[in-house]
Scaffold this active site. Structure first.
Site, PDB file in Angstrom:
ATOM      1  N   GLY A 166      -1.892   7.201  -5.005  1.00 11.60           N
ATOM      2  CA  GLY A 166      -1.713   7.621  -4.011  1.00 11.60           C
ATOM      3  C   GLY A 166      -0.597   8.728  -3.811  1.00 11.60           C
ATOM      4  N   SER A 167      -0.029   8.925  -2.543  1.00 13.78           N
ATOM      5  CA  SER A 167       0.664   9.789  -2.113  1.00 13.78           C
ATOM      6  C   SER A 167       2.079   9.901  -2.915  1.00 13.78           C
ATOM      7  CB  SER A 167       1.026  10.030  -0.807  1.00 13.78           C
ATOM      8  OG  SER A 167      -0.337  10.446   0.064  1.00 13.78           O
TER       9      SER A 167
END
Length: 657
Positions: free
Chosen positions: A344-345
């Site tokens: 993810g981020s």
């Protein structure tokens, strides 16, 4: 003369007359002397053979037969060493050994096995679980091995059996060392467990030349530290010369060479920090890894749910084994070590750093975010990649792209960056390879590239279009989705490397080894694995943005009021593709919800702890994962232990990233 008298006379006449006719004194004397000489010669030969054999036994083969006689009188009994203890960094014992009496049975010496078991059951309580464990041990061992039937007998049970010992050939009471894990599930995936030596273990020991050192030992490390440091923990076997009687029973001990106990291991784990991490994860499936960036010491390595390693020591029963293996929560999976997830981020700070180094971006470059990025498809239409915030984040530069976790910024960056360049840069932080931690079974995850995809889809059932790398693949990878899968350990390692200005150390769980015999201490020294050539100006941009994540960005509410400065990055990774639709957590089944990530380090000025937190299906990282990191930092930096881990309102969209 009467008729009867005449017959008597005639009989004597015939006898004496015939004898007189065939008798030859000379010949008879010759025959007699011949027989006498032959008999004497035979007797001499017999005495000669006996004398020669006696000479051979008493003189020539004296040493050989004396040794055999001694072997019949003296038995060499191996004495297993005491297994070393394992403690945390503060000396709290996490694994230890203790002695207890065991009722053991050698199948080859018992005759009717079933009758023996039934009679023993009348004398001492033997549960169905004991019988199942015994029969399983029989399947894994040789028929002449002594196998435990009932463990940890009381003094009364020992005395009761001793009175009836004569009835049970092949059954004995022995003192055995048992392994104990006082804290049960806590630290279970780090410690691992020991189990009975099976045929597979014997094959490995035979190949390595270590089988002789396991005479008198029934158990061996199977997973975790117990496996990785088996040579240290096991020790060296001793032996005892015991005089035995004609029935093979020990009469007295003659000589003894004591075993050398195993080494004691002091781990880098802080049990209180570890326990706090596991409690903070609660009923969620997840992982927490905390590392000291300055030396690679692993301070906590939590994986939930866990399991009780004590279940495996005496042989786990079928019900518990079935429960652990079939549970959808996978309690036996060491998630920090072997669980691989889309990051993810959390990788956005590293992607931004790579853009600064390559010159693809400057810190001041900015654009107006519409809330999406459009990519022309092969059919002439536009494929839209959405940002998590409807309407976009406004005017976005590099710092804001990290603080507010702007997806569109990284969509565009990924579309302009070759995936192979990205993979080469990310590999410097340990992705797509083992960190080298001192545990066996570490997963390497997936660091996608053109070569990786071509290899991954090289089978005959895949076509060329499956092997080709597309721009859409790069865009998904640009926000930590797509093919990339990293372990929580890898993310913690990368975070520690970033916190330490590009200098990384091999993560390790053993802090020092204490010789079990002499008490001599050997510290495990930090091992530098890489030193990246990073410009301080580039690092300053990334670190300042990560500090602002916790001050005013996606994790600001969680770290509000913290008496220290920390740096972090939230992340959310998809479990399944939304195919362009907007993600609404309340409308998605629990097991399909996004994974929640959070990476962080503190104090920001001089980091001494870096963490990676994963909560499976936890939703937003700011809501589910960041509070766990805050609790760890509060305890480790200030000694505070929060009673309740703060969690914001699930419906508050400001927590999205």
């Amino acid at each position: 003369m009467s008729q009867h008298g005449f017959r008597r006379w005639l009989s004597r006449y015939r006898y004496y007359g015939r004898s007189h006719e065939i008798r030859d004194p000379v010949r008879e004397l010759f025959l007699f002397r011949k027989r006498l000489w032959l008999t004497g010669l035979a007797m001499l030969l017999m005495f000669g053979v006996l004398l020669g054999r006696s000479f051979y036994l008493q003189v020539v083969a004296h040493q050989q037969y004396q040794t055999q006689a001694e072997n019949n009188r003296i038995a060499i009994v191996p004495v297993g060493p005491s297994r070393g203890t394992i403690s945390d960094r503060n000396g709290v014992v996490l694994a230890q050994s203790f002695s207890a009496y065991t009722l053991e049975l050698t199948p080859s010496r018992t005759g009717d096995l079933e009758t023996t078991l039934a009679q023993l059951g009348e004398l001492i309580e033997i549960t169905p679980r004991d019988l199942r464990r015994f029969r399983r041990a029989m399947e894994e061992s040789r028929n002449f091995n002594s196998l435990p039937l009932r463990t940890k007998l009381s003094d009364e049970e020992v005395a009761q059996f001793a009175a009836h010992k004569y009835r049970f050939p092949g059954v004995d009471i022995r003192a055995r060392l048992y392994r104990q894990y006082p804290f049960g599930e806590t630290v279970s995936h780090v410690l691992g467990y020991i189990g009975r030596i099976n045929e597979r273990d014997i094959e490995k020991l035979t190949k390595s030349g270590g089988l002789l050192n396991y005479k008198g030992t029934d158990h061996i490390g199977k997973t975790g530290i117990e496996l990785s440091y088996e040579k240290n923990l096991h020790g060296i076997v001793g032996f005892e010369e015991v005089e035995v009687d004609a029935l093979g029973r020990a009469v007295r001990s003659l000589t003894r060479v004591p075993p050398i106990p195993g080494d004691h291991l002091q781990l880098t784990i802080d049990l209180r920090l570890q326990n706090l991490a596991e409690q903070a994860l609660g009923d969620s499936n997840g992982a927490v890894v905390a590392i000291d960036p300055n030396n690679g010491e692993v301070l906590a390595m939590a994986s939930t749910p866990g399991y009780d390693p004590n279940l495996f020591v005496e042989g786990i029963d079928f019900a518990n084994w079935e429960r652990l293996n079939t549970s959808p929560d996978k309690p036996l999976l060491n998630r920090p070590l072997r669980g691989a997830y889309p990051p993810g981020s959390t990788i956005k700070p590293l992607l931004a750093l790579g853009a600064l180094i390559s010159g693809k971006r400057t810190a001041d470059y900015a654009f107006n975010d519409p809330g999406y990025f459009e990519l022309p498809s092969g059919t002439g239409t536009l494929h839209r990649f959405r940002d998590d915030k409807v309407g976009g984040h406004g005017y976005v530069d590099m710092a804001k792209s990290i603080v507010q976790s702007c997806d569109t910024y990284y969509y565009i960056l990924a579309s302009e960056t070759d995936i192979d360049d990205t993979a080469r840069f990310m590999s410097q932080f340990g992705f797509g390879q083992k960190t080298g931690i001192d545990l066996e079974g570490e997963a390497i995850g997936v660091l996608a590239s053109r070569a990786w995809k071509r290899e991954r889809f090289s089978g005959p059932r895949y076509r060329e279009e499956h092997r080709r790398w597309y721009l859409g693949d790069s865009i998904s990878a640009g926000i930590g989705q797509g093919y990339n899968n990293f372990t929580p350990l890898q993310l913690a390692y990368a975070t520690a490397t970033l916190a330490n200005d590009g200098v990384s150390y091999r993560p390790h769980l053993v802090k020092r080894i204490i010789d079990g015999s002499t008490g001599q201490t050997k510290d495990v020294l930090p091992e530098e694995t890489r030193r990246l050539d990073l410009k301080p100006a580039h690092l300053a941009v990334i670190k300042k943005a990560m500090i602002d994540v916790n001050r005013e960005g996606t994790a600001s509410r969680i770290f509000k009021g913290a008496p220290y400065t920390s740096a972090g990055k939230t992340g959310t990774s998809q479990v399944f593709s939304l195919r362009g639709e907007r993600y609404i957590e309340s409308q998605v089944k629990r097991h399909l919800r996004d994974h929640a990530w959070f990476i962080a380090y503190a104090p920001a000025e001089k980091p001494i702890i870096a963490v990676a937190v994963l909560v499976e299906n936890g939703g937003f990282g700011s809501r589910a994962a960041a509070p766990i990191a805050r609790a760890l930092f509060d305890y480790y930096l200030t000694g505070a232990r929060p009673a309740v881990t703060p969690k914001p309102d699930e419906n508050d969209v400001d927590w999205e990233e």
